[in-house]
Design a protein around this motif. Structure first.
Motif, PDB file in Angstrom:
ATOM      1  N   ARG A 107      -8.618   1.493  -1.137  1.00 56.35           N
ATOM      2  CA  ARG A 107      -8.735   0.034  -1.192  1.00 56.35           C
ATOM      3  C   ARG A 107      -7.420  -0.580  -1.682  1.00 56.35           C
ATOM      4  NH1 ARG A 107     -13.383  -3.349  -4.339  1.00 56.35           N
ATOM      5  NH2 ARG A 107     -14.663  -2.293  -2.774  1.00 56.35           N
ATOM      6  N   PRO A 108      -6.913  -1.609  -0.994  1.00 58.58           N
ATOM      7  CA  PRO A 108      -5.682  -2.279  -1.437  1.00 58.58           C
ATOM      8  C   PRO A 108      -5.827  -2.826  -2.849  1.00 58.58           C
ATOM      9  CG  PRO A 108      -6.249  -2.938   0.798  1.00 58.58           C
ATOM     10  CD  PRO A 108      -7.416  -2.152   0.282  1.00 58.58           C
ATOM     11  N   ALA A 132      -7.095  -7.551   0.441  1.00 55.76           N
ATOM     12  CA  ALA A 132      -6.078  -7.186   1.427  1.00 55.76           C
ATOM     13  C   ALA A 132      -5.063  -8.302   1.628  1.00 55.76           C
ATOM     14  CB  ALA A 132      -6.733  -6.837   2.756  1.00 55.76           C
ATOM     15  N   SER A 146      -7.897 -10.671   4.663  1.00 60.59           N
ATOM     16  CA  SER A 146      -7.507 -10.040   5.919  1.00 60.59           C
ATOM     17  C   SER A 146      -7.733 -10.952   7.113  1.00 60.59           C
ATOM     18  CB  SER A 146      -8.280  -8.727   6.103  1.00 60.59           C
ATOM     19  OG  SER A 146      -9.675  -8.961   6.030  1.00 60.59           O
ATOM     20  N   LYS A 154      -0.698  -9.626  -2.043  1.00 65.32           N
ATOM     21  CA  LYS A 154       0.399  -8.666  -2.053  1.00 65.32           C
ATOM     22  C   LYS A 154       1.346  -8.955  -3.224  1.00 65.32           C
ATOM     23  CE  LYS A 154      -1.083  -6.837   1.772  1.00 65.32           C
ATOM     24  NZ  LYS A 154      -1.690  -5.489   1.777  1.00 65.32           N
ATOM     25  N   PRO A 165      -4.507   3.145   4.049  1.00 69.32           N
ATOM     26  CA  PRO A 165      -4.972   1.900   3.422  1.00 69.32           C
ATOM     27  C   PRO A 165      -6.300   1.450   4.031  1.00 69.32           C
ATOM     28  CG  PRO A 165      -2.651   1.731   4.032  1.00 69.32           C
ATOM     29  CD  PRO A 165      -3.172   2.979   4.666  1.00 69.32           C
ATOM     30  N   ASN A 195      -7.725  -1.235   5.165  1.00 67.40           N
ATOM     31  CA  ASN A 195      -7.638  -2.582   5.723  1.00 67.40           C
ATOM     32  C   ASN A 195      -8.266  -2.541   7.119  1.00 67.40           C
ATOM     33  OD1 ASN A 195      -5.703  -1.203   7.215  1.00 67.40           O
ATOM     34  ND2 ASN A 195      -3.984  -2.099   6.106  1.00 67.40           N
ATOM     35  N   PHE A 218     -12.809  -5.863  -0.354  1.00 72.31           N
ATOM     36  CA  PHE A 218     -11.522  -5.343   0.119  1.00 72.31           C
ATOM     37  C   PHE A 218     -10.889  -6.297   1.123  1.00 72.31           C
ATOM     38  CE2 PHE A 218     -13.890  -3.697   3.770  1.00 72.31           C
ATOM     39  CZ  PHE A 218     -12.964  -3.761   4.794  1.00 72.31           C
ATOM     40  N   GLN A 219     -11.731  -7.053   1.862  1.00 65.36           N
ATOM     41  CA  GLN A 219     -11.174  -8.003   2.826  1.00 65.36           C
ATOM     42  C   GLN A 219     -10.371  -9.093   2.116  1.00 65.36           C
ATOM     43  OE1 GLN A 219     -14.391  -7.013   2.789  1.00 65.36           O
ATOM     44  NE2 GLN A 219     -15.158  -6.674   4.861  1.00 65.36           N
ATOM     45  N   SER A 224       0.810  -1.216   0.000  1.00 68.34           N
ATOM     46  CA  SER A 224       0.000   0.000   0.000  1.00 68.34           C
ATOM     47  C   SER A 224       0.846   1.270   0.000  1.00 68.34           C
ATOM     48  CB  SER A 224      -0.949   0.014   1.203  1.00 68.34           C
ATOM     49  OG  SER A 224      -0.222  -0.045   2.423  1.00 68.34           O
ATOM     50  N   THR A 264      -1.967 -14.150   3.869  1.00 65.52           N
ATOM     51  CA  THR A 264      -1.450 -13.136   2.958  1.00 65.52           C
ATOM     52  C   THR A 264      -0.532 -13.838   1.970  1.00 65.52           C
ATOM     53  OG1 THR A 264      -1.560 -11.377   4.610  1.00 65.52           O
ATOM     54  CG2 THR A 264      -0.087 -11.029   2.743  1.00 65.52           C
TER      55      THR A 264
END
Length: 324
Positions: free
Chosen positions: A156-157, A276, A253, A279, A93, A95, A272-273, A18, A257
């Protein structure tokens, strides 16, 4: 134009993706302004994060305090209020931590608050035009945010792709944390998610399934595609809630990850969850029957189709290419 700040998330001295995304979002607000990065924490981890920011942010404000070693939103809010001038635009961010931090921060700054922003359309006078989603991603809401008194905006990520920026030698400035006493909560421990029989965090290719898989028996279709690609099957939360896959396969989230090179989002809406947990800016291929699914906004390739028809066809094609 108000001054723009970006709150930087980092862990063990490593910047969250982010950090680059907020820089891109700031450029959409005011391309002529270089935003100021604000990082909180303690010790060598904070030092390493600030040093990493020097190549992209021209100015970095470092707020060091032992109480900030773990990012407690209650304490970070106090620290930010002590240094960020009122009337500023602060990007955060979107999150779990950002959702905890930002509303109270905006109230104390007497500033507007807009959560879960996935697009920025520009500024007209004192109105910043933003796009966010409502009703579980079924509606794109175009909103006007009055920035005359400042604003706190949660990004939003994954919504803003990092841009190739000119390398800079950013200046790090030590900022006072202020009085951080009187906190009503404290950090106890971090519970790490179970790895399970398949560690999805180690795979370069993930075939991730969502509610669109419809039933447990259809998980085998995704597994066949993952096997053909040399990857693994992961999922969104509804699949875990339905007990079609174990919790260790969940991306998001409240799950794992992951940092794959290729991420196939099959029948996943794109909350968004869930995003997140993705990556490293992988190449995202989204397959969904709903052409308005939020996942298409962050996908590199979007395919409107039924995953139960598309995945077997893709599996057959991959196998044909492998044996060609």
């Amino acid at each position: 134009m108000p001054r723009i700040f970006a709150y930087i998330v980092h862990k063990a001295g490593v910047l969250d993706d982010s950090a680059a995304e907020l820089l891109a979002a700031a450029g959409r607000i005011d391309a002529a302004q270089s935003p100021t990065a604000v990082a909180t924490g303690w010790g060598t981890e904070l030092d390493a994060a600030c040093e990493a920011l020097r190549s992209s942010y021209a100015e970095i404000w470092k707020i060091a305090h032992e109480a900030l070693a773990y990012p407690n939103a209650e304490l970070v809010r106090k620290a930010l209020l002590n240094v960020v001038p009122k009337g500023s635009i602060l990007l955060v961010p979107h999150n779990h931590f950002g959702v905890d931090l930002s509303p109270g921060l905006s109230v104390n700054m007497n500033a507007a608050f807009v959560p879960d922003v996935l697009d920025i359309e520009g500024v007209t006078g004192t109105a910043l035009k933003l796009v966010r989603q409502e009703f579980g991603g079924q509606v794109s809401a175009h909103v006007r945010c009055d920035i005359s008194s400042g604003s706190v905006i949660n990004i939003r990520p994954g919504a803003f792709k990092p841009v190739d920026s000119v390398q800079v030698a950013g200046q790090i400035s030590e900022m006072p944390a202020g009085n951080l006493g009187g906190a009503k909560r404290r950090y106890l421990e971090t519970v790490v998610a179970e790895t399970g029989d398949v560690d999805i965090t180690k795979h370069q290719i993930l075939v991730s399934i969502g509610r669109g898989i419809q039933e447990k028996e259809n998980v085998a279709i995704a597994q066949e595609l993952a096997d053909a690609l040399g990857g693994a099957v992961s999922c969104s939360r509804p699949v875990v809630d339905a007990k079609w896959l174990e919790k260790s396969r969940q991306v998001g989230s409240s799950g794992q990850t992951v940092k794959p090179k290729v991420y196939l989002a099959c029948g996943i809406s794109g909350s968004f969850q869930h995003l997140a947990g993705i990556k490293g800016n992988p190449f995202i291929v989204a397959i969904n029957k709903n052409p308005k699914a939020p996942i298409f906004r962050v996908a590199d390739v979007g395919i409107v189709d039924d995953i139960l028809e598309f995945m077997p066809e893709m599996t057959n094609r991959v196998k044909e290419l492998q044996h060609a």
